[in-house]
Scaffold this motif. Structure first.
Motif, short mmCIF file in Angstrom:
data_model
loop_
_atom_site.label_atom_id
_atom_site.label_comp_id
_atom_site.label_asym_id
_atom_site.label_seq_id
_atom_site.Cartn_x
_atom_site.Cartn_y
_atom_site.Cartn_z
N ARG A 1 121.43 135.33 -44.63
CA ARG A 1 122.29 135.54 -46.04
C ARG A 1 121.39 134.51 -46.86
NH1 ARG A 1 124.99 139.82 -45.02
NH2 ARG A 1 126.22 139.64 -43.30
N LYS B 1 113.10 135.11 -50.94
CA LYS B 1 113.48 136.51 -50.05
C LYS B 1 112.50 137.21 -49.22
CE LYS B 1 114.60 140.31 -52.53
NZ LYS B 1 113.83 141.20 -51.76
N LEU C 1 112.01 137.34 -44.93
CA LEU C 1 111.74 138.64 -44.09
C LEU C 1 110.55 138.10 -43.01
CD1 LEU C 1 112.28 141.18 -43.26
CD2 LEU C 1 111.05 141.98 -45.34
N THR D 1 126.45 141.20 -48.96
CA THR D 1 126.10 142.65 -48.43
C THR D 1 126.34 142.55 -47.01
OG1 THR D 1 124.18 142.31 -50.17
CG2 THR D 1 124.02 143.90 -47.99
N HIS E 1 128.10 146.35 -50.73
CA HIS E 1 127.50 145.36 -51.42
C HIS E 1 128.12 145.06 -52.83
CE1 HIS E 1 125.08 147.55 -54.43
NE2 HIS E 1 125.50 148.66 -53.58
N ILE F 1 117.51 147.04 -42.71
CA ILE F 1 117.88 145.76 -43.57
C ILE F 1 118.43 145.95 -44.94
CG2 ILE F 1 116.42 143.70 -44.57
CD1 ILE F 1 114.38 144.30 -42.43
N SER G 1 119.24 144.72 -48.33
CA SER G 1 119.00 143.52 -49.29
C SER G 1 119.34 143.58 -50.65
CB SER G 1 117.39 143.00 -48.86
OG SER G 1 116.61 144.25 -49.34
N THR G 2 119.70 142.62 -51.15
CA THR G 2 119.84 142.42 -52.74
C THR G 2 118.94 141.42 -52.95
OG1 THR G 2 121.65 140.97 -52.62
CG2 THR G 2 122.23 143.47 -52.66
N ASP H 1 121.02 138.31 -50.99
CA ASP H 1 120.98 138.21 -49.37
C ASP H 1 120.83 139.51 -48.68
OD1 ASP H 1 124.38 139.08 -49.09
OD2 ASP H 1 123.12 140.15 -50.42
N GLN H 2 120.89 139.58 -47.53
CA GLN H 2 120.55 140.61 -46.71
C GLN H 2 121.36 140.51 -45.38
OE1 GLN H 2 116.32 140.28 -46.28
NE2 GLN H 2 116.68 139.10 -44.42
#
Length: 1271
Positions: A7, A69, A73, A635, A660, A706, A708-709, A712-713
C-alpha cells in the motif's frame, strides 16, 4: 491463492501535487548508508512490512531512499514475490497482507524491528544546511580504496564535493603534493576534483600507480577523500614449458598443478582439453580452489583426453592456456570393456586395490585459517582413496550456521558467507569410504578491519551553543583513533579554547563563528582503516521552510502516514503542527512529531482530512507552511485468482475483481513469474479476468494481479499448474549382465505435474529389423530399475518411455548395445496353413519367427507334408523364407503338414501337425428340385435338394440364388432387369428371397459355390408377385396464389405396385398450437390437381396425400401451405393511409406539381430565339459558314415532332430509325433538324465565339426542364 499488499507506494508518505523539494531517506536530514542498513525505511515509507513467516533478511534489494510507485513495483514487490514463493505451499486461500494495520497479532522478526528502529532514529538525525547558505566542503563521491584500472583505457580517479563557496581541489600522491599542471596527460574535470589521465598520445599506465588522496577546500575548511590505491590490471603470459606425459598407476591419486601467472586481479581458473572441450568433474575428479586438478583415483578412461589449465583475466577479457598434460595410465586390465564399467564392483573387476582415504589438500591432520569479518570463509578438503571418499563437514561444539553455510565442489568445500566473530572455532572435515575414514581439523580465527559503531556527523551550531563530535569504531585488533582538522593532525592545529579532545570525542563549548572547520576521524588497525569527514558550522539563521507551499497530499485510509515539513534554522527551531487553524498543538494520541519536523499519523481516518499547518520558531523569528491532506479509500482485490491445475490445451480463467476509490484512476496489470506478462494471441485480458486459451507447458507459473492507483496497489497471486507429458528418462545404464537377463536403470525425467504411471521399455536389434523398436515390457511408474529377460543371439539396444495421464514422453536416448549368446530355437513358427492356389497345388505358409525367437544365426525351416490317412512317407524340404508350394496334387484332398525351426545351434522342438488341403475345382452339379412359394408381394420362399459331396470338388461355401425382374404386370411400365443374388449357408436347404417388387414377373436360378467359384446353374424358375401398396406420390407441390385459394399438384407414384384405384388427401388447419378438424378428400386415379378455398387468411394447412390400390393406401407425402403475410405489417400499411401527416404530405406534393405545370405552360408561351442557317437550300456540311445571328420566333404550333419519330411519355422525342446527327458529321449540336433547318424538340446549342451573350435559349417543355428554368 496467495495475496500480498503494498500500500501507498507514494501514498503513506503522501503524493505531492506540486513539485516537492528533494527528499532524502525516511526523513529529511538522514544520510545514505553504504551498507544499506536502512533499506527497511523505504519499506516503512511505503507502508509495507513483510510477514515474519516469509522474512529472509534485510537484503531485499530496495534502494536506501524513498520509493515512488514504479520503484515499489520493481524493487520491493519483486523481492517480496521471491520471499512469498515458499508461501505457495500453504494452499489456496492463504494471504499475506502488507500494511501494519492489517497484521493483527503478527510480530515482525527482530531484524525488522532493529531496522525500523534505525529508521525511527534517522527521523531525529542532523539537519542539512541549504546550499544557498555558507558551509564547509563535504565529499559526495570518490573512487574505491583499491582502485584497479584497465591498462587499455584512460585512468579515472573520482572525487566530487559540495560546499558554499564551491570548493577547490588538489591531490597528493604517495603523501606528496601531486602537481597536475606539470603533467600534460593529467587533467581535472571542471567543477570537480576527478582526475583524468589520458594515454591517447602514449605513456605507460604503470607509471601512475600509487596512493592518491583528494582535498576539497573552501574558506570554511578542508575535506579529505579516502586514500585511493591505484593499481593497473595485469595479465602476464604463461611461462614456456615442455610437459612430459604423466605416468600413473590405475587407482593411484594424482594432482595436476596449474600454477597460473600472478595477475591483478587474480584470474579465473578452469580446465579444458586442448581441443577446448570442458573436463567433466565429479566426486572423483575436481578442481581445487587453488586451481589444481585433483584425481582421487586415476582410472583407465582418464587417458582418453588431455588436460590444459586456462586462466581468464577480467579486465583484458583474455584467456591464456597452459600446455596440456597427457596421462599414461598403467593398468592390470588393458581392455575398456563395457561390462566391467557397469560391474557392481568396478575396482576389483579391474584389478585396482581398494585403500583407505588420505588427504591431498590440505596436508596433515590439522591446519589454521584466518578470515576477516564480513568476508566469505572457504574451507576445503580433498581426499584420495578407492572407492572415492565422501566428505562431511562439522563444527566442534556446535552446528554449522545453516543460514550462511553452503557446500561446494561435491561437498569438498564449505563456504560461510558474511563471517562474524561467532563463526570462529574449530571445523573438521571427515573423508570416508568402505575401507575407513580420516579427519582433518581447521582452526578458524576471525579478525576484523575497523567498522563504525558511531560515525561522526556534521555539527550545526548557533553562536554560543555547545556540541560534540563522536568517533567510535571497533575491530580486531582494536583500532586506534586519530583526529585531524582540515586535513592536518589536530595536535599541530592552532589551539582553540572552546575545543576539548577526550579520546574518541571532541567537545565544543560556547562555539563562535571562528570555530567553523572540517574534522577528520581516522580509525585503523593492521587490516584496514576508516576515514570520516564531519564539519562544524556556526550559523545565525532565522527559520525557513524548504518545501513548496500548500502541498496537496493524498493518502490511503487506515495507513500510517507521515507529513513532511522540511525546515532549517540556527539555532535549531522548534516545530509545532496545527490542523484547520486550531490552536492546540498536534502531538500525542494518533499523532507524533519527530525532531526533524515530520508529523506521523499512526492510523489515517476520514476525519483526518483537512489543512495542516507546521510552524518553525527560534529566537530569530518563525516560518510556516501548509499541507492539504485528502484521505482515499484503499484499493482491494475482493475476488482473487485461485490456484488452478489444468491439462495442456484447455482454457483457464483467472479472476481479479477490484474495489477502489472512484476518484483515483485504476490500472490492472498482470505479472507472470514476477515479470510483466506479454498478452499474446492465446490470451485475453479483460477488466476483471485473464483468460488463457490452449494452455501450454510454458504457461505454468505464478500469476500476479496488480490493481494499482496513483496512491496504492493490491496484489493477488495464484499458481497455474499445467499437466503435461513427462520429460524423457535419461542416463540409461546396463548392469548385472547375464546370459538371459540384464538390469536396466534410468533416471526419471520431470513428470510435469502429473505423476508417472508406467514406464515402457522398448528394444531394437540390428539383424532382422534394424531401426525398428518393439515393446519389451512395462513397469510401474514408481521404479527406475528393472530386470529384463532376454532372448539368445540378439544384439539388444534399449530405450525407455515414461507415461502419465496426459500422454507419453519422448523416448530416452538409447542405451549401449548388449549381445546375448546363441542357442537352438525353443519354438516353431506359428499360423501354419496349407491351402491351394490352383486346382493341382497346395501352398504351405507360416508366420516367420522374429529376432527374439530365432536364438541363433541362419534361421531356416524344415517343411514336411504327406496325404492324410495314408501311410506314405513324409516329404520334406528346407526353406529360408515363409512359404512353400507343393505341386501335382489331387483336387481338394487333406494333407498333414509340419514346419520346424532350425538354426546353426540346432533344431527346435518337434512341431505340431496341421491339416491343410490342396486346391479346389469348380462344382460339377447344381441344386435340383427347386421349389418356389410366394409369401407376400415382396418375398418368396425357396427349397432345394442337397448336392452330392463329390460333385462339390472343394469346400461347400454356400448355395446362391440369382434372380431378376423380368417385367411388370402393368402395361407400358419400364423395369430394370439387373441381376441380384441371395446367399444361403451350405448346410441349409431352404431360404427366403425378400425385397422384391410387387406386381412383377421374376426369374430365378440356383448354383453351388465353393472356394473356386460358382458351379453350373439350375433350371430357370419363373414366378409373379402379387399386387402391393404404391409408393408416395411424386413431386407433391402446394401453391398459394392469394389469401383465398390454395392449389395442390402431384405426379403419379414412381412404383404403383399394382393398379391405382385413387388418391386420398387429408388436410387440417392449424394456427400456432391450435389444430382444426381433419378433412378427407378422395380423388380418381387420373386426378393430379386440387384447388381448395381457405376458411380464413391467417391459418396454415398441413396436407397428407397417398395413393391407393386394391390392397390399400401406400406411403404418404406431406406438405404445408406457405406462411401468410405478417398481419401486423398489413394493418400498419392500412393505417398509414388514414394518418393526418400522410394526407398532408400528399396534398403538398399535388400542389407543387400543379405549380410546376403552370410555370411550364407560361414559359412555353413566351417563345425564344434559336440560331439557324440563313440559306436553307445550301447542303449541310462541316464547311458551312455560320451566321452571326440567325433566329426565329415560334409558338406552340411549331413544336411538332418529325415524321418517323414518336413522343415518349416524359415529353421527349425518341428517334425511330435513323441515328444520324450533326455530331456524326462534325457539328457540335445535339438534336435533329427539320427540312427548313430549324431545331425541333429538346436540344442543346454550342455557341460560336461570335454569338452574343444576349441570345436566349429555350429548353424542352417537360416538367423536369421547367424546374431547371426556375432555378
Amino acid at each position: 491463492m496467495r495475496r500480498l499488499a503494498a500500500r501507498g507506494a507514494a501514498g503513506d508518505a503522501g503524493e505531492a501535487a506540486a513539485p516537492a523539494a528533494d527528499r532524502t531517506d525516511c526523513a529529511r536530514g538522514r544520510g545514505r548508508s553504504p551498507w544499506r542498513l536502512i533499506d527497511l525505511c523505504a519499506i516503512w515509507d511505503s507502508g509495507v512490512v513483510l510477514p515474519a513467516a516469509d522474512w529472509k533478511g534485510p537484503s531485499s534489494g530496495v534502494a536506501g531512499r524513498r520509493l515512488n510507485k514504479a520503484e515499489v513495483l520493481s524493487s520491493v514487490q519483486k523481492a517480496q514475490f521471491q520471499r512469498l514463493e515458499a508461501a505457495r505451499l500453504r494452499g489456496p486461500g492463504s494471504r499475506e497482507r502488507g500494511p501494519v494495520l492489517r497484521m493483527a497479532g503478527q510480530q515482525p522478526p527482530p531484524g525488522v524491528l532493529a531496522a525500523l528502529l534505525l529508521c525511527l532514529l534517522s527521523l531525529g538525525g542532523a539537519i542539512e544546511i541549504p546550499m544557498d547558505l555558507s558551509q564547509p566542503p563535504t565529499i559526495t563521491k570518490q573512487s574505491v580504496k583499491d582502485h584497479i584500472v584497465d591498462p587499455r583505457d584512460n585512468i579515472l580517479i573520482e572525487c566530487e564535493a559540495k560546499g558554499n563557496p564551491a570548493p577547490s581541489f588538489h591531490w597528493t600522491r604517495n603523501s606528496r603534493f601531486f602537481n597536475i599542471a606539470k603533467d600534460p596527460r593529467v587533467s581535472m574535470r571542471r567543477r570537480s576534483g576527478t582526475l583524468v589521465i589520458d594515454f591517447r598520445s602514449g605513456g605507460r599506465p604503470e607509471e601512475y600507480e600509487g596512493e592518491y588522496q583528494c582535498f576539497a577546500r573552501n574558506k570554511f575548511g578542508t575535506a579529505l577523500s579516502n586514500r585511493i590505491r591505484l593499481q593497473v590490471s595485469k595479465s602476464p603470459l604463461w611461462p614456456k614449458e615442455n610437459l612430459d606425459p604423466v605416468v600413473v598407476q590405475e587407482g593411484a591419486p594424482l594432482t595436476l598443478q596449474c600454477n597460473p601467472p600472478p595477475g591483478l586481479p587474480s584470474p579465473v581458473i578452469f580446465w579444458m582439453s586442448s581441443s577446448m572441450e570442458p573436463i567433466t568433474q565429479d566426486k572423483r575428479v575436481s578442481q581445487g580452489h587453488n586451481g589444481d586438478l585433483y584425481f582421487s583415483s586415476v582410472m583407465l578412461p582418464d587417458m582418453q583426453t588431455d588436460y590444459s589449465c586456462n586462466a581468464r583475466f577480467h579486465f583484458t577479457h583474455t584467456i591464456q592456456q597452459k600446455n596440456a598434460f597427457t596421462l599414461k595410465v598403467l593398468t592390470n586390465h588393458p581392455y575398456n570393456d563395457s561390462s566391467l564399467r557397469n560391474h557392481p564392483d568396478m575396482y576389483s573387476a579391474r584389478g585396482v586395490a581398494e585403500r583407505t582415504p588420505s588427504f591431498m589438500y590440505p596436508q596433515g591432520t590439522a591446519s589454521s585459517q584466518m578470515v576477516l569479518r564480513g568476508m566469505d570463509l572457504l574451507l576445503e578438503c580433498i581426499a584420495s582413496g578407492v572407492p572415492t571418499p565422501d566428505i562431511a563437514w562439522y563444527k566442534k561444539g556446535g552446528d554449522l550456521p545453516s543460514d550462511k553455510a553452503k557446500f561446494e565442489n561435491f561437498n569438498k568445500a564449505l563456504r560461510i558467507t558474511n563471517v562474524s566473530e561467532e563463526d570462529s572455532g574449530e571445523y573438521f572435515c571427515l573423508a570416508s569410504n568402505k575401507m575407513g575414514s580420516i579427519r582433518h581439523t581447521i582452526s578458524v580465527r576471525v579478525k576484523a578491519a575497523p567498522y563504525w559503531l558511531d560515525e561522526p556527523k556534521n555539527l550545526i551550531l548557533a553562536p554560543g551553543e555547545d556540541g560534540r563530535l563522536v568517533c567510535r569504531a571497533s575491530g580486531n585488533p582494536k583500532p586506534t583513533v586519530q583526529w585531524m582538522v582540515n586535513g592536518e593532525p589536530l595536535q599541530s592545529a592552532p589551539p582553540n579554547p572552546n575545543r576539548e579532545v577526550a579520546g574518541d570525542t571532541i567537545i565544543f563549548r560556547d562555539t563562535q563563528i571562528s570555530s567553523r572547520a572540517v574534522y577528520q576521524c581516522n580509525t585503523s588497525n593492521e587490516h584496514g582503516y576508516l576515514l570520516a569527514n564531519a564539519f562544524v558550522s556556526v550559523l545565525d539563521v532565522p527559520p525557513r521552510m524548504l518545501s513548496p507551499r500548500n502541498q496537496l497530499i493524498r493518502v490511503i485510509l487506515y495507513n500510517r502516514t507521515r507529513l513532511d515539513c522540511p525546515f532549517f534554522g540556527s539555532p535549531i527551531p522548534t516545530l509545532r503542527w496545527f490542523k484547520n487553524g486550531q490552536g492546540s498543538n498536534l502531538d500525542g494520541g494518533n499523532y507524533h512529531v519527530y525532531e526533524n519536523g515530520s508529523l506521523e499519523i499512526k492510523m489515517t481516518r476520514k476525519e483526518d482530512q483537512g489543512i495542516y499547518t507546521c510552524v518553525a520558531t527560534n529566537i530569530l523569528g518563525k516560518a510556516e507552511n501548509q499541507v492539504h491532506l485528502e484521505v482515499k479509500d484503499p484499493t482491494r482485490i475482493y475476488r482473487m485468482p485461485e490456484d488452478q491445475v489444468a491439462k495442456r490445451g484447455t482454457t483457464v480463467q483467472l479472476e481479479c475483481r477490484v474495489k477502489h476509490d472512484p476518484s483515483l484512476k485504476l490500472t490492472v496489470s498482470w505479472l507472470k513469474d514476477d515479470e510483466p506478462l506479454y498478452v499474446g494471441n492465446r490470451m485475453k485480458k479483460e477488466d476483471e479476468s485473464l483468460t488463457i486459451f490452449g494452455v501450454a507447458e510454458r504457461d505454468q507459473g505464478s500469476y500476479t494481479c496488480i490493481a494499482s492507483t496513483e496512491l496504492d496497489q493490491d496484489l493477488a497471486k495464484a499458481y497455474l499448474t499445467v499437466l503435461g507429458r513427462p520429460d524423457r528418462p535419461r542416463d540409461l545404464e546396463l548392469t548385472d549382465l547375464a546370459e538371459r537377463s540384464v538390469r536396466l536403470t534410468w533416471i526419471p525425467g520431470d513428470d510435469n505435474n502429473s505423476p508417472i504411471t508406467d514406464y515402457v521399455v522398448q528394444f531394437e536389434e540390428d539383424q532382422f529389423q534394424p531401426g525398428v523398436w518393439h515393446d519389451h515390457s512395462k513397469f510401474p511408474g514408481s521404479v527406475n530399475s528393472a530386470i529384463l529377460h532376454l532372448s539368445p543371439y540378439v544384439n539388444y539396444q534399449f530405450r525407455v518411455i515414461a507415461v502419465n495421464e496426459v500422454g507419453s514422453s519422448h523416448p530416452s536416448l538409447p542405451s549401449e548395445r548388449y549381445r546375448t549368446s546363441g542357442a537352438p530355437p525353443e519354438s516353431n513358427p506359428a499360423d501354419v496353413k496349407g491351402e491351394g492356389t490352383r486346382k493341382n497345388n497346395m501352398e504351405i505358409t507360416w508366420t516367420p519367427m522374429n529376432a527374439t525367437s530365432a536364438f541363433g544365426p541362419n534361421l531356416r525351416y524344415i517343411v514336411k507334408w504327406r496325404r492324410r490317412e495314408t501311410r506314405e512317407a513324409w516329404s520334406n524340404v528346407t526353406v529360408w523364407g515363409s512359404r512353400h508350394v507343393v505341386g501335382q496334387t489331387p483336387v481338394y484332398v487333406p494333407y498333414e503338414i509340419r514346419v520346424q525351426a532350425e538354426n546353426d545351434f540346432g533344431k527346435g522342438p518337434e512341431p505340431d501337425t496341421v491339416i491343410g488341403y490342396s486346391g479346389e475345382d469348380y462344382p460339377r452339379a447344381a441344386p435340383t428340385d427347386v421349389k418356389i412359394r410366394v409369401l407376400n408381394s415382396t418375398a418368396v420362399s425357396l427349397q432345394w435338394n442337397r448336392v452330392y459331396s463329390d460333385t462339390v470338388q472343394g469346400q461347400l461355401r454356400e448355395y446362391r440364388a440369382y434372380y431378376w425382374r423380368e417385367s411388370s404386370l402393368l402395361k407400358n411400365l419400364w423395369v430394370s432387369q439387373k441381376r441380384q443374388q441371395a446367399s444361403f449357408p451350405g448346410d441349409r436347404l431352404r431360404g427366403v428371397v425378400s425385397r422384391l417388387f410387387p406386381y412383377s414377373n421374376y426369374k430365378l436360378e440356383m448354383v453351388v459355390v465353393n472356394g473356386r467359384g460358382d458351379g453350373p446353374r439350375s433350371e430357370t424358375k419363373e414366378f409373379a408377385t402379387p399386387e402391393g401398396v404404391p409408393s408416395a406420390p411424386r413431386r407433391f407441390r402446394v401453391r398459394q396464389p392469394n389469401l383465398e385459394m390454395i392449389h395442390l399438384e402431384w405426379d403419379h407414384p414412381e412404383h404403383p405396385n399394382g393398379i391405382l384405384t385413387g388418391y386420398t388427401l387429408k388436410y387440417v388447419a392449424f394456427n400456432g398450437t391450435k389444430v382444426g378438424k381433419q378433412i378427407v378428400e378422395n380423388f380418381s386415379p387420373n386426378q393430379t390437381k386440387f384447388t381448395m378455398q381457405r376458411a380464413d387468411p391467417v391459418s396454415r394447412y398441413r396436407f397428407t396425400l397417398s395413393a391407393r390400390t386394391q390392397v390399400g393406401s401406400g406411403e404418404a407425402a406431406t406438405e404445408e401451405s406457405p406462411a401468410p403475410p405478417n398481419e401486423a405489417y398489413t394493418n400498419n400499411q392500412a393505417d398509414i393511409a388514414t394518418q393526418g401527416w400522410f394526407i398532408g404530405l400528399m396534398c403538398a406534393i399535388a400542389l407543387l406539381v400543379l405549380i410546376l405545370l403552370i410555370v411550364c405552360f407560361i414559359k412555353r408561351s413566351r417563345g425564344g430565339k434559336y440560331p439557324v442557317r440563313e440559306k436553307k437550300d445550301v447542303p449541310l456540311g462541316p464547311e458551312d459558314p455560320k451566321e452571326e445571328d440567325g433566329s426565329f420566333d415560334y409558338s406552340d404550333e411549331d413544336n411538332k415532332p418529325l415524321q418517323g419519330s414518336q413522343t415518349s411519355l416524359d415529353g421527349t422525342i425518341k428517334q425511330q430509325e435513323s441515328d444520324d446527327s450533326l455530331v456524326d458529321y462534325g457539328e457540335g449540336g445535339e438534336g435533329q433538324f427539320n427540312e427548313d433547318g430549324s431545331f425541333i424538340g429538346q436540344y442543346t446549342v454550342k455557341k460560336d465565339k461570335e454569338e452574343t451573350e444576349g441570345n436566349e435559349s429555350s429548353e424542352a417543355t417537360s416538367p423536369v426542364n421547367a424546374i431547371y428554368s426556375l432555378a
